[in-house]
Design a protein around this motif. Structure first.
Motif, mmCIF file in Angstrom:
data_model
loop_
_atom_site.group_PDB
_atom_site.id
_atom_site.type_symbol
_atom_site.label_atom_id
_atom_site.label_comp_id
_atom_site.label_asym_id
_atom_site.label_seq_id
_atom_site.Cartn_x
_atom_site.Cartn_y
_atom_site.Cartn_z
ATOM 1 N N HIS A 163 -2.355 -9.127 -28.601
ATOM 2 C CA HIS A 163 -3.326 -8.147 -29.115
ATOM 3 C C HIS A 163 -4.686 -8.737 -28.882
ATOM 4 N N LEU A 164 -4.941 -9.864 -29.212
ATOM 5 C CA LEU A 164 -6.568 -10.153 -29.036
ATOM 6 C C LEU A 164 -6.962 -10.104 -27.302
ATOM 7 N N GLY A 184 10.070 -8.348 -25.441
ATOM 8 C CA GLY A 184 10.398 -7.124 -26.113
ATOM 9 C C GLY A 184 10.148 -7.380 -27.615
ATOM 10 N N VAL A 185 10.694 -8.359 -28.135
ATOM 11 C CA VAL A 185 10.611 -8.639 -29.706
ATOM 12 C C VAL A 185 9.001 -8.803 -29.745
ATOM 13 N N VAL A 186 8.202 -9.458 -29.113
ATOM 14 C CA VAL A 186 6.679 -9.554 -29.332
ATOM 15 C C VAL A 186 6.443 -8.162 -29.172
ATOM 16 N N THR A 187 6.742 -7.194 -28.245
ATOM 17 C CA THR A 187 6.346 -5.989 -27.885
ATOM 18 C C THR A 187 6.722 -5.076 -29.556
ATOM 19 N N GLY A 188 7.535 -5.315 -29.868
ATOM 20 C CA GLY A 188 7.869 -4.621 -31.303
ATOM 21 C C GLY A 188 6.801 -5.006 -32.272
ATOM 22 N N TRP A 189 6.758 -6.494 -32.405
ATOM 23 C CA TRP A 189 5.729 -6.614 -33.106
ATOM 24 C C TRP A 189 4.348 -6.237 -32.941
ATOM 25 N N LEU A 190 4.137 -6.094 -31.819
ATOM 26 C CA LEU A 190 2.767 -5.486 -31.568
ATOM 27 C C LEU A 190 2.695 -3.952 -32.164
ATOM 28 N N GLY A 191 3.645 -3.158 -31.960
ATOM 29 C CA GLY A 191 3.951 -1.828 -32.755
ATOM 30 C C GLY A 191 3.966 -1.902 -34.041
ATOM 31 N N ALA A 192 4.531 -3.055 -34.703
ATOM 32 C CA ALA A 192 4.553 -3.012 -36.141
ATOM 33 C C ALA A 192 3.351 -3.609 -36.914
ATOM 34 N N LEU A 193 2.348 -4.448 -36.076
ATOM 35 C CA LEU A 193 1.193 -5.012 -36.644
ATOM 36 C C LEU A 193 -0.032 -4.189 -36.220
ATOM 37 N N TYR A 194 0.014 -3.413 -35.260
ATOM 38 C CA TYR A 194 -1.202 -2.772 -34.624
ATOM 39 C C TYR A 194 -1.056 -1.123 -34.279
ATOM 40 N N PRO A 195 -0.301 -0.608 -35.316
ATOM 41 C CA PRO A 195 -0.172 0.913 -35.019
ATOM 42 C C PRO A 195 -1.545 1.612 -34.739
ATOM 43 N N GLU A 196 -2.415 1.258 -35.124
ATOM 44 C CA GLU A 196 -3.974 2.202 -35.029
ATOM 45 C C GLU A 196 -4.104 1.873 -33.289
ATOM 46 N N GLN A 197 -4.127 0.752 -32.930
ATOM 47 C CA GLN A 197 -4.038 0.551 -31.428
ATOM 48 C C GLN A 197 -3.237 0.702 -30.382
ATOM 49 N N VAL A 198 -2.128 0.661 -30.900
ATOM 50 C CA VAL A 198 -0.684 0.696 -29.771
ATOM 51 C C VAL A 198 -0.149 2.237 -30.000
ATOM 52 N N ALA A 199 -0.470 2.586 -28.733
ATOM 53 C CA ALA A 199 0.041 3.928 -28.484
ATOM 54 C C ALA A 199 1.686 4.228 -28.722
ATOM 55 N N GLY A 200 2.241 3.241 -28.117
ATOM 56 C CA GLY A 200 3.822 3.172 -28.202
ATOM 57 C C GLY A 200 4.403 1.914 -27.658
#
Length: 383
Positions: A163-164, A184-200
């Motif tokens: 994310h940084l 893929g697990v890290v991708t899931g964490w991106l979506g969980a932690l940063y919903p304002e910045q991660v479109a999908g």
């Protein structure tokens, strides 16, 4: 944060040493009656090592890789390697959505390269040029040219690093994420932690929930978990040793290129959709490019860290951003029930079971996967 260009530059001395070690390889005999029954087949390994010595042109592959835009940045004081390829958007078209593509184990950024051209320049493949994306492909922390963090290597810490990279280093305000396996697990964490910045988020390995306690498991869920446990009885040895004695096996693999090749190609054969014929999916040059990158970077041991540090992971929050899945056909994901993913994701927009393509789907089925990624992320407009 700033970033700077990066080049892969393997010295002649390293390559000479590699060839000398390969020439002195002591091969083993087959344990079982059938090829690949007990792991990497010795006959195939002899064939691969012989080509590595006398046929594989690393300098040509190195030049091909360096034709791509590689960069490095310091994140948390540690070096991060990544590729960044801008989308070829038509004049007047909206700015492309940035996508970060994250590999798994035993993989590398090379796995994502077939997707890069298809996603950044779709017109080259007969598709709508307005569907171009900016693409970022990192080497995950501990892999190849990206250093391990100072603390435990958890899925959340990897997501924070990525994310940084996307926001502080590259300046993106909003982006999409794709990955398989660890990526893929890290991708899931991106979506969980940063919903304002991660479109999908888009994955080929659907996530498990933090807990199955919310409601009773269905027969399909229980059957899948039972089948997965049974499969692990025959396939889980690699993970057990990397999670408990990584330094022991790393000492062997970091000293023997043939041993390193055996450790990696065993999984490329077992986990891909190749019907028993490894080179029907991966040509020898691709396999040896990946193996040579691991050898020359000396990163096989650090790639194990996410196994050894697994107990440091905390439960992941639910993934609330739009999610899509193109489910791998590898044995561990056969008959994966959507309801397991629905326990982890609150907004599944796309679920596809194409029946082809395994653990390394970007290499195995790049046209299929690029189409699925494009379909999903363009459906989220406006971003």
């Amino acid at each position: 944060m700033t970033f700077s260009p990066f080049r892969i530059d393997v010295s002649d001395e390293v390559l000479d040493d590699l060839r000398a070690r390969l020439a002195r390889t002591r091969f083993t005999d087959r344990s079982g009656d059938q090829p690949w029954q007990a792991g990497a087949d010795p006959d195939y390994l002899r064939h691969l090592v012989s080509y590595w010595v006398d046929g594989f042109d690393w300098r040509a592959r190195e030049a091909e890789l360096n034709a791509l835009p590689h960069y490095q940045a310091k994140i948390g004081g540690r070096r991060m390697h990544f590729l960044r390829v801008p989308g070829a958007r038509p004049a007047g078209a909206p700015a492309p959505l940035p996508l970060i593509l994250s590999h798994g184990w035993p993989s590398s950024f090379v796995e994502m390269l077939p997707l890069v051209d298809r996603l950044t320049d779709p017109a080259k493949y007969g598709n709508d040029p307005a569907d171009a994306f900016d693409v970022v492909v990192p080497s995950l922390p501990g892999f190849l040219y990206s250093e391990l963090p100072k603390g435990p290597l958890t899925r959340a810490s990897m997501a924070q690093t990525l994310h940084l990279l996307m926001t502080d280093v590259l300046g993106y305000q909003r982006y999409g994420a794709f990955g398989g396996d660890v990526g893929g697990v890290v991708t899931g964490w991106l979506g969980a932690l940063y919903p304002e910045q991660v479109a999908g988020v888009h994955m080929i390995h659907p996530p498990f929930p933090a807990s199955f306690d919310s409601h009773p498991m269905s027969p399909a869920e229980q059957a899948y978990l039972d089948a997965e446990a049974a499969y692990d009885e025959s396939d889980g040895g690699y993970g057990a040793i990397m999670g408990t004695r990584p330094d022991t096996i790393a000492a062997a693999l970091n000293d023997s290129p043939a041993g390193l090749a055996a450790w990696l190609v065993d999984k490329y054969r077992d986990w891909s959709d190749n019907h028993g014929d490894l080179e029907s999916r991966f040509d020898r040059d691709t396999l040896l490019t990946i193996i040579t990158l691991y050898w020359t970077s000396g990163a096989i041991g650090s790639s194990f860290r996410q196994y050894f540090d697994f107990h440091h992971n905390s439960p992941r929050p639910n993934i609330t951003v739009p999610a899509a899945f193109t489910v791998s056909t590898e044995p561990s994901h056969a008959n994966f029930p959507r309801e397991i993913a629905e326990r982890a994701c609150t907004d599944i927009r796309h679920w596809s079971e194409p029946g082809r393509g395994g653990h390394f789907m970007p290499l195995e089925e790049p046209d299929l996967l690029a189409a699925e990624l494009t379909q999903f992320f363009t459906s989220l407009r406006p971003y």
